[in-house]
Motif scaffolding. Structure first.
Motif, short mmCIF file in Angstrom:
data_model
loop_
_atom_site.label_atom_id
_atom_site.label_comp_id
_atom_site.label_asym_id
_atom_site.label_seq_id
_atom_site.Cartn_x
_atom_site.Cartn_y
_atom_site.Cartn_z
N LEU A 128 -21.52 -43.23 16.49
CA LEU A 128 -22.49 -42.16 16.70
C LEU A 128 -23.33 -42.46 17.95
N GLY A 129 -23.80 -43.69 18.15
CA GLY A 129 -24.62 -44.08 19.29
C GLY A 129 -23.87 -43.80 20.59
N ILE A 130 -22.56 -44.24 20.54
CA ILE A 130 -21.75 -44.05 21.73
C ILE A 130 -21.63 -42.56 22.03
N PHE A 131 -21.36 -41.80 20.95
CA PHE A 131 -21.22 -40.36 21.12
C PHE A 131 -22.48 -39.73 21.69
N ILE A 132 -23.67 -40.20 21.23
CA ILE A 132 -24.93 -39.66 21.72
C ILE A 132 -25.14 -40.03 23.18
N CYS A 133 -24.79 -41.26 23.50
CA CYS A 133 -24.96 -41.69 24.89
C CYS A 133 -24.15 -40.80 25.82
N GLU A 134 -22.91 -40.61 25.40
CA GLU A 134 -22.06 -39.78 26.27
C GLU A 134 -22.61 -38.37 26.40
N ALA A 135 -23.07 -37.85 25.20
CA ALA A 135 -23.61 -36.49 25.20
C ALA A 135 -24.84 -36.41 26.10
N SER A 136 -25.72 -37.39 26.00
CA SER A 136 -26.95 -37.36 26.80
C SER A 136 -26.62 -37.58 28.25
N GLU A 137 -25.60 -38.42 28.60
CA GLU A 137 -25.21 -38.61 29.98
C GLU A 137 -24.79 -37.27 30.55
N LYS A 138 -24.00 -36.54 29.78
CA LYS A 138 -23.57 -35.26 30.26
C LYS A 138 -24.75 -34.32 30.45
N ILE A 139 -25.74 -34.36 29.55
CA ILE A 139 -26.91 -33.51 29.68
C ILE A 139 -27.73 -33.90 30.89
N ILE A 140 -28.00 -35.23 31.05
CA ILE A 140 -28.84 -35.69 32.14
C ILE A 140 -28.08 -35.69 33.44
N GLY A 141 -26.80 -35.97 33.37
CA GLY A 141 -26.02 -36.00 34.59
C GLY A 141 -25.89 -37.39 35.18
N THR A 142 -26.54 -38.33 34.64
CA THR A 142 -26.40 -39.69 35.10
C THR A 142 -26.01 -40.55 33.96
N SER A 143 -25.41 -41.67 34.40
CA SER A 143 -25.00 -42.59 33.33
C SER A 143 -26.06 -43.59 33.02
N PHE A 144 -26.04 -43.95 31.70
CA PHE A 144 -26.99 -44.99 31.30
C PHE A 144 -26.47 -46.32 31.69
N THR A 145 -27.24 -47.05 32.47
CA THR A 145 -26.89 -48.40 32.82
C THR A 145 -28.02 -49.28 32.45
N GLY A 146 -27.64 -50.51 32.30
CA GLY A 146 -28.71 -51.48 32.02
C GLY A 146 -29.18 -51.48 30.59
N GLU A 147 -30.18 -52.38 30.36
CA GLU A 147 -30.66 -52.59 29.00
C GLU A 147 -31.49 -51.43 28.50
N MET A 148 -32.17 -50.81 29.38
CA MET A 148 -33.03 -49.70 29.06
C MET A 148 -32.29 -48.60 28.34
N ASP A 149 -31.13 -48.35 28.90
CA ASP A 149 -30.35 -47.25 28.37
C ASP A 149 -29.88 -47.53 26.95
N ARG A 150 -29.44 -48.76 26.85
CA ARG A 150 -28.92 -49.11 25.51
C ARG A 150 -30.01 -49.03 24.46
N ILE A 151 -31.18 -49.50 24.81
CA ILE A 151 -32.27 -49.48 23.84
C ILE A 151 -32.59 -48.05 23.46
N LEU A 152 -32.60 -47.20 24.46
CA LEU A 152 -32.89 -45.80 24.22
C LEU A 152 -31.86 -45.19 23.25
N ALA A 153 -30.64 -45.49 23.60
CA ALA A 153 -29.55 -44.92 22.75
C ALA A 153 -29.69 -45.37 21.30
N GLU A 154 -30.01 -46.62 21.15
CA GLU A 154 -30.13 -47.12 19.77
C GLU A 154 -31.27 -46.44 19.04
N LYS A 155 -32.35 -46.28 19.73
CA LYS A 155 -33.50 -45.61 19.12
C LYS A 155 -33.13 -44.20 18.70
N MET A 156 -32.38 -43.54 19.56
CA MET A 156 -31.96 -42.18 19.26
C MET A 156 -31.12 -42.14 17.99
#
Lengths: 160, 76, 282
Positions: A128-156
């Motif tokens: 689910l986390g992976i799926f959300i990340c991909e979905a949000s990347e597509k929404i934002i248009g940029t890819s999540f890189t780094g630790e920040m992104d991962r933390i965000l995804a997990e929180k989501m």
């Protein structure tokens, strides 16, 4: 008249022949016959007595036989009842053991099932986390890189 | 000749009468013996012996008559 | 049943032969009564076969003497073989001999005399019965004669019984006891002595009648057979179709009578001897 005249010669001859017959029968012929007849009579009487004795013995043996058979029957009944009791005890033990085993098995299977469920849940969260990340990347248009992104995804994912 | 023939004829008649009497007696004995045997079959042997004894005694008398008649008949 | 059949098949030819035998007497131009008596009465000639001339017997031996000798010879052969072959399970002749002995013992001697006295008398009555029976029955064989059809033989037998009656009576009861035994109880002296005399002569009469009975039965039986056959020559040869069957019937009746008369003679002599020698009230 010839019919009614007595003939002394013939009368004497009759006495002589009758005497000879009587003498030989009395002296030689009848004693052995009577002896053998008496022997047979004695034998028959003896065998009748023997038969009575044998009958008595037979009756005794028959009563003994019936007694023995009754005893054997009683013993057999006892043995059968004992063995039935034993069998029931064994049966009960077996049933108890089986129940215990069943309980243990049920408990183990429950534990296993929960473990599997947790594993499945974790997998699901990850996917689910992976799926959300991909979905949000597509929404934002940029890819999540780094630790920040991962933390965000997990929180989501947790909020979901 | 004529008289001897008459005597012989009378002797034959006498023998007949004697034997008739004897046979009546033996018939009575037989009837009574059978009666007794029918009434008491267990006494059969004794009754039979006595029956034969009595019948023989009567028969002897009948023969007595018959033989006297025979003597007359064959007398020359 | 098969035995009976065999008996009849055996006896009827013998009967016919016996019945036809006296017919040969008719060749010799005898009167009717002579023809009849020639085949019953005693003679010095032994005529065994019809066409062969009769045999003259030597030493004054008459035909009835020959028959008596022959019959005791036959009895002795029978008894010797029977006793020799007698075993635990007798068969054949031995069984026959035993049947005769048992018949005399159980039907005549023991019931009349009782077992204790009868044991001594058994042999006497057995020999008397078998003797008279054989002499009777031997006359039924063709060409043979019954010696009991002669009054000398029967009175000789009755005389034995007569003498034995008195001898045993005197021996058992004593000379006065014998007369006391036939004296009626409670009777007056005149009547008592009369009865004693009557009873005493009764013994004579009984013995005479005993001999006459046997003689008359055997004589009359043979005479009846022969009379039926003589009718054939008197009336018509074709009457033989009626008279021969009647003769055969009489012959078969004679077999019974031969046995019955021997039985009666033995039984009566047994009873006479017993009655004379037993105290009254026993």
């Amino acid at each position: 008249m010839e019919l009614f005249t007595l003939d002394p010669g013939l009368a004497i001859w009759t006495w002589i022949s009758f005497g000879i017959l009587f003498f030989i029968l009395w002296k030689y012929l009848l004693p052995p016959l009577m002896v053998s007849m008496k022997k047979r009579e004695l034998f028959i009487a003896e065998s009748i007595d023997n038969a009575d004795e044998i009958k008595k013995r037979l009756n005794d043996i028959k009563t003994e036989q019936t007694e023995i058979i009754e005893k054997a029957k009683q013993e057999a009944d006892k043995i059968i009842s004992k063995s039935r009791e034993d069998a029931e005890i064994v049966k009960k033990k077996l049933i108890k053991n089986a129940e215990k085993d069943a309980l243990v098995l049920i408990a183990q299977s429950k534990i296993n099932a929960e473990e599997e469920r947790e594993l499945l849940l974790q997998k699901l969260q990850k996917e689910l986390g992976i799926f959300i990340c991909e979905a949000s990347e597509k929404i934002i248009g940029t890819s999540f890189t780094g630790e920040m992104d991962r933390i965000l995804a997990e929180k989501m994912a947790e909020t979901l | 000749m004529d008289l001897t023939l008459l005597a012989k004829a009378i002797a034959v008649i006498g023998a007949g009468i004697g034997i008739a009497g004897g046979s009546i007696g033996i018939g009575l004995i037989g009837a009574k013996a059978l009666d007794a045997i029918a009434r008491q079959p267990q006494e059969k042997k004794d009754i039979r012996t006595n029956m034969i004894l009595m019948a023989a005694l009567i028969e002897g008398l009948a023969f007595f008559g018959a033989i006297i008649a025979l003597l007359v008949i064959f007398m020359n | 049943m098969r035995l009976l059949l065999r008996f009849f098949t055996m006896i009827i030819p013998i009967a016919f032969l016996s019945a036809s035998f006296p017919a040969f007497g008719a060749e010799e131009n005898l009167s009717i009564s002579e023809t009849l008596f020639k085949d019953i009465l005693n003679s010095n000639e032994l005529k065994l076969f019809p066409f062969i001339p009769p045999l003259k017997l030597p030493f004054g031996v008459s035909e009835h003497m020959f028959m008596l000798g022959l019959s005791i010879f036959l009895i002795l052969i029978l008894f010797f073989r029977g006793v020799k072959k007698h075993s635990f399970k007798p068969r054949g002749i031995a069984n026959f001999v035993e049947i005769i002995v048992l018949f005399i013992r159980d039907d005549i001697v023991y019931p009349v005399m009782g077992e204790k006295r009868g044991r001594h008398w058994l042999t006497f009555f057995l020999s008397m019965f078998i003797f008279i029976f054989t002499v009777n029955i031997i006359g039924l064989i063709p060409a043979f004669k019954s010696a009991t059809g002669n009054i000398s033989v029967t009175s000789a037998m009755a005389l034995i019984v007569f003498i034995l009656t008195f001898a045993v009576g005197f021996k058992e009861l004593g000379f006065p006891g014998f007369f006391k035994n036939i004296y009626p109880k409670g009777a007056g002296p005149v009547i008592g002595v009369f009865v004693v005399i009557l009873e005493f002569f009764g013994y004579f009469i009984k013995s005479i009648v005993l001999s006459l009975r046997l003689f008359a039965n055997m004589f009359a039986g043979h005479l009846a057979i022969l009379s039926f056959l003589v009718l054939m020559f008197v009336i018509n040869p074709f009457f033989g179709f009626i008279s021969v069957p009647f003769a055969v019937f009489t012959y078969l009746l004679e077999v019974l009578i031969a046995f019955l008369q021997a039985f009666v003679f033995t039984l009566l002599s047994c009873i006479f001897i017993m009655m004379a020698s037993t105290p009254e009230g026993e």
